[in-house]
Design a protein around this motif. Structure first.
Motif, PDB file in Angstrom:
ATOM      1  N   TRP A 229       2.261  -4.480   7.609  1.00  0.00           N
ATOM      2  CA  TRP A 229       2.298  -3.108   7.109  1.00  0.00           C
ATOM      3  C   TRP A 229       2.909  -2.259   8.196  1.00  0.00           C
ATOM      4  CZ3 TRP A 229      -1.423  -0.715   3.199  1.00  0.00           C
ATOM      5  CH2 TRP A 229      -1.912  -1.691   2.308  1.00  0.00           C
ATOM      6  N   ILE A 230       3.619  -1.203   7.805  1.00  0.00           N
ATOM      7  CA  ILE A 230       4.292  -0.371   8.797  1.00  0.00           C
ATOM      8  C   ILE A 230       3.484   0.900   9.083  1.00  0.00           C
ATOM      9  CG2 ILE A 230       5.755   0.997   7.238  1.00  0.00           C
ATOM     10  CD1 ILE A 230       8.073   0.407   9.179  1.00  0.00           C
ATOM     11  N   ASP A 231       3.522   1.335  10.324  1.00  0.00           N
ATOM     12  CA  ASP A 231       2.766   2.512  10.749  1.00  0.00           C
ATOM     13  C   ASP A 231       3.725   3.412  11.532  1.00  0.00           C
ATOM     14  OD1 ASP A 231       0.517   2.837  13.576  1.00  0.00           O
ATOM     15  OD2 ASP A 231       0.849   4.290  11.954  1.00  0.00           O
ATOM     16  N   ARG A 232       4.055   4.563  10.942  1.00  0.00           N
ATOM     17  CA  ARG A 232       4.974   5.490  11.621  1.00  0.00           C
ATOM     18  C   ARG A 232       4.169   6.525  12.382  1.00  0.00           C
ATOM     19  NH1 ARG A 232       8.179   5.055   6.573  1.00  0.00           N
ATOM     20  NH2 ARG A 232       9.677   3.416   7.060  1.00  0.00           N
ATOM     21  N   TRP A 240       1.634  -3.754  11.764  1.00  0.00           N
ATOM     22  CA  TRP A 240       0.268  -4.269  11.850  1.00  0.00           C
ATOM     23  C   TRP A 240       0.107  -5.411  10.852  1.00  0.00           C
ATOM     24  CZ3 TRP A 240      -3.809  -1.589  14.617  1.00  0.00           C
ATOM     25  CH2 TRP A 240      -3.370  -0.417  15.264  1.00  0.00           C
ATOM     26  N   TRP A 245      -5.710  -8.464  12.235  1.00  0.00           N
ATOM     27  CA  TRP A 245      -6.286  -7.232  12.759  1.00  0.00           C
ATOM     28  C   TRP A 245      -7.799  -7.280  12.631  1.00  0.00           C
ATOM     29  CZ3 TRP A 245      -8.489  -2.731  10.101  1.00  0.00           C
ATOM     30  CH2 TRP A 245      -8.720  -1.659  10.972  1.00  0.00           C
ATOM     31  N   LYS A 246      -8.481  -7.206  13.760  1.00  0.00           N
ATOM     32  CA  LYS A 246      -9.954  -7.237  13.729  1.00  0.00           C
ATOM     33  C   LYS A 246     -10.453  -8.556  13.165  1.00  0.00           C
ATOM     34  CE  LYS A 246     -11.717  -2.571  12.900  1.00  0.00           C
ATOM     35  NZ  LYS A 246     -12.629  -1.825  12.022  1.00  0.00           N
ATOM     36  N   PHE A 249     -12.012  -7.827   9.676  1.00  0.00           N
ATOM     37  CA  PHE A 249     -11.344  -6.807   8.883  1.00  0.00           C
ATOM     38  C   PHE A 249     -11.361  -7.179   7.412  1.00  0.00           C
ATOM     39  CE2 PHE A 249      -8.805  -3.445   7.682  1.00  0.00           C
ATOM     40  CZ  PHE A 249      -7.603  -3.837   7.119  1.00  0.00           C
ATOM     41  N   VAL A 250     -11.840  -6.258   6.610  1.00  0.00           N
ATOM     42  CA  VAL A 250     -11.855  -6.514   5.180  1.00  0.00           C
ATOM     43  C   VAL A 250     -11.252  -5.313   4.471  1.00  0.00           C
ATOM     44  CG1 VAL A 250     -13.325  -6.722   3.147  1.00  0.00           C
ATOM     45  CG2 VAL A 250     -13.839  -8.026   5.170  1.00  0.00           C
ATOM     46  N   MET A 251     -10.239  -5.508   3.709  1.00  0.00           N
ATOM     47  CA  MET A 251      -9.617  -4.378   3.032  1.00  0.00           C
ATOM     48  C   MET A 251      -9.945  -4.389   1.557  1.00  0.00           C
ATOM     49  SD  MET A 251      -5.893  -2.823   3.985  1.00  0.00           S
ATOM     50  CE  MET A 251      -5.048  -4.281   3.875  1.00  0.00           C
TER      51      MET A 251
ATOM     52  N   GLU B   9     -13.401   0.232   5.442  1.00  0.00           N
ATOM     53  CA  GLU B   9     -12.704  -0.210   6.647  1.00  0.00           C
ATOM     54  C   GLU B   9     -11.219   0.110   6.662  1.00  0.00           C
ATOM     55  OE1 GLU B   9     -13.967  -3.532   9.681  1.00  0.00           O
ATOM     56  OE2 GLU B   9     -13.715  -4.305   7.652  1.00  0.00           O
ATOM     57  N   PHE B  10     -10.576   0.094   5.484  1.00  0.00           N
ATOM     58  CA  PHE B  10      -9.135   0.333   5.490  1.00  0.00           C
ATOM     59  C   PHE B  10      -8.795   1.746   5.925  1.00  0.00           C
ATOM     60  CE2 PHE B  10      -9.172   2.792   1.635  1.00  0.00           C
ATOM     61  CZ  PHE B  10     -10.013   2.173   0.745  1.00  0.00           C
ATOM     62  N   SER B  12      -9.634   2.973   8.603  1.00  0.00           N
ATOM     63  CA  SER B  12      -9.337   2.892  10.038  1.00  0.00           C
ATOM     64  C   SER B  12      -8.100   2.058  10.324  1.00  0.00           C
ATOM     65  CB  SER B  12     -10.503   2.268  10.815  1.00  0.00           C
ATOM     66  OG  SER B  12     -11.714   2.762  10.373  1.00  0.00           O
ATOM     67  N   PHE B  13      -7.399   1.662   9.287  1.00  0.00           N
ATOM     68  CA  PHE B  13      -6.189   0.859   9.439  1.00  0.00           C
ATOM     69  C   PHE B  13      -5.000   1.815   9.506  1.00  0.00           C
ATOM     70  CE2 PHE B  13      -3.962  -2.973   9.464  1.00  0.00           C
ATOM     71  CZ  PHE B  13      -3.013  -3.085   8.434  1.00  0.00           C
ATOM     72  N   PRO B  14      -4.401   2.006  10.690  1.00  0.00           N
ATOM     73  CA  PRO B  14      -3.357   3.027  10.840  1.00  0.00           C
ATOM     74  C   PRO B  14      -2.258   3.036   9.762  1.00  0.00           C
ATOM     75  CG  PRO B  14      -3.930   2.152  12.976  1.00  0.00           C
ATOM     76  CD  PRO B  14      -4.698   1.349  11.962  1.00  0.00           C
ATOM     77  N   PRO B  15      -1.749   1.856   9.344  1.00  0.00           N
ATOM     78  CA  PRO B  15      -0.687   1.893   8.330  1.00  0.00           C
ATOM     79  C   PRO B  15      -1.109   2.522   7.007  1.00  0.00           C
ATOM     80  CG  PRO B  15      -0.715  -0.241   9.388  1.00  0.00           C
ATOM     81  CD  PRO B  15      -1.932   0.474   9.840  1.00  0.00           C
ATOM     82  N   GLN B  29      -1.586  -0.066  -1.574  1.00  0.00           N
ATOM     83  CA  GLN B  29      -1.986   1.109  -0.808  1.00  0.00           C
ATOM     84  C   GLN B  29      -2.400   2.258  -1.726  1.00  0.00           C
ATOM     85  OE1 GLN B  29       1.226   3.004   1.223  1.00  0.00           O
ATOM     86  NE2 GLN B  29      -0.073   3.748   2.870  1.00  0.00           N
ATOM     87  N   LEU B  32      -5.730   1.758  -3.108  1.00  0.00           N
ATOM     88  CA  LEU B  32      -6.789   2.030  -2.142  1.00  0.00           C
ATOM     89  C   LEU B  32      -7.022   3.536  -1.992  1.00  0.00           C
ATOM     90  CD1 LEU B  32      -5.908  -0.592   0.623  1.00  0.00           C
ATOM     91  CD2 LEU B  32      -7.789  -0.695  -0.987  1.00  0.00           C
TER      92      LEU B  32
END
Lengths: 251, 175
Positions: A229-232, A240, A245-246, A249-251, B9-10, B12-15, B29, B32
């Protein structure tokens, strides 16, 4: 060595048609060696089956013991997981690993949209643990280890399901998509894992020394597969990876 | 106020705060974000989202925030999904519909059939607070939301509305 004329020597033998005697002898020796090899294997198999009978309870309950047992079976070409009716069916390992494979596949599918189809075995285990999923082996609720999951994935792989494992650094990951990940991709993911967070294209070139094109190519695939995933942030682009990650980590 | 809501939790996920270029990832996304907006407002019982006041767009703990354009993208997606409704064309205030009007409409009609209200009348009040609606999804529903659902049924010819002495006494005849 001087060539002897006359009766000895292959040429002479050929002439005399005695090659058939040698061929016959060679065959005899081959057959005897094969026979004795097969005898050895048979003996080992008998020993193995005795072992399995005597220790089937421990095999069912103890993942580490089970793993050792399976590693003894492999070189003998014994597959206790076979679903065909065989002596080994009494261990019920086929059912256990089948169940485990189904549940592992379910978790991978459920999380695919979040991590792109790559997920650590550890994360799968923690999901199953959180869900309270239990498995039985030989009537007994049993613990299952990462090794068990690897065996289960092996079964899935045999069925041509596209499931396979890939090692990223020291972590065993499960790939549940047909995407071909080459060494470049694995290295990038590993870099992210070591960094413990997002990485930039520049940081990849800095650390591994690839040219920009190569980095971009690898990252583009990972992005298009949904594994990255991209983070600007503040004018920079960080990548990321949900799968690393972590730990939890659970999304 | 925000302490009583447990952020997923997501968050805190920067993206999460960058609109993803990859389509499939963006779909995930947006889903979410919809989930977050809905659960946040539902659990804190906030009926209206005021766009410029909403604390969700910024997570100070990770130093990330959605820029105003991205907020628009998220809000448009949210409203499109049927869980939100703009109060007016300024698109500054959004009514949270925790149940989609379409779903409520279906539930109401099913209930009407099961309880013999076809070709019969009941009031708007009875629909959200009557004895017969115990356990139904529209029990205790906001009157505005109910009316949206009833409008859908009306459009389908499954009911007709008529005025009562007060708004809650407005009647509905089911067909």
């Amino acid at each position: 060595m001087a060539h002897r004329r006359g009766r000895a020597g292959i040429g002479a033998l050929k002439k005399k048609g005695e090659t058939s005697k040698f061929t016959k002898k060679a065959e005899e020796i081959k057959t005897t060696s094969l026979k004795s090899a097969m005898e050895t294997v048979k003996q080992l198999e008998i020993k193995l089956t005795k072992f399995a009978k005597a220790h089937h309870k421990t095999i069912a309950k103890d993942p580490a013991f089970r793993h050792k047992f399976l590693s003894m079976c492999a070189p003998l070409g014994v597959d206790p997981l076979t679903t065909k009716k065989s002596f080994w069916s009494f261990l019920q390992m086929g059912d256990f690993y089948h169940e485990l494979a189904v549940k592992v596949a379910e978790v991978c599918f459920a999380y695919r949209s979040r991590n792109g189809g790559i997920m650590s075995i550890k994360e799968v285990q923690s999901v199953l643990l959180r869900r309270g999923t239990k498995f039985r082996l030989n009537e007994v609720v049993t613990n299952y280890s990462a090794d068990d999951i690897v065996v289960a994935i092996g079964k899935l792989k045999q069925l041509g399901s596209g499931f396979r494992t890939v090692k990223v650094g020291g972590t065993q990951m499960i790939l549940s998509v047909p995407t071909e990940l080459d060494n470049d991709h694995v290295q990038v993911i590993q870099l992210a894992q070591n960094a413990g967070g997002g990485i930039t294209l520049n940081s990849v070139s800095d650390m591994i020394g690839w040219e920009d094109d190569r980095v971009k190519r690898a990252m583009d695939l990972l992005l298009s597969e949904g594994m990255a995933w991209i983070d600007r942030y503040e004018g920079l682009e960080y990548y990321w990876f949900p799968s690393v990650w972590k730990d939890s980590f659970v999304m | 106020m925000s302490d009583s809501f447990k952020f997923p939790e997501f968050y805190s996920f920067p993206p999460f705060f960058t609109i993803q270029p990859n389509l499939a990832t963006r779909e995930k996304q947006m889903g979410l974000w919809r989930e977050l907006i809905l659960s946040y407002h539902t659990s804190l019982k906030i009926k209206t989202l005021i766009v410029h006041d909403c604390p969700l767009w910024k997570n100070d703990q990770i130093g990330r925030e959605l820029n105003p354009d991205d907020v628009k993208t998220v809000m448009n997606d949210f409203v499109k999904s049927g869980h939100g409704e703009w109060e007016d064309d300024t698109k500054t205030r959004c009514r949270i519909l925790w149940r989609k009007p379409e779903q409520l409409a279906a539930d109401i009609y099913t209930w009407a059939e099961a309880n013999g209200y076809i070709n019969s009348v009941c009031t708007v009040y009875e629909l959200h607070s009557g004895e017969d609606v115990n356990g139904m999804s529209f029990e205790g529903a906001d009157e505005q939301l109910l009316r949206r659902a009833l409008a859908i049924l009306e459009q389908k010819g499954k009911c007709t509305m008529f005025k009562g002495d007060s708004s809650s006494e407005d009647g509905i005849k089911f067909f």
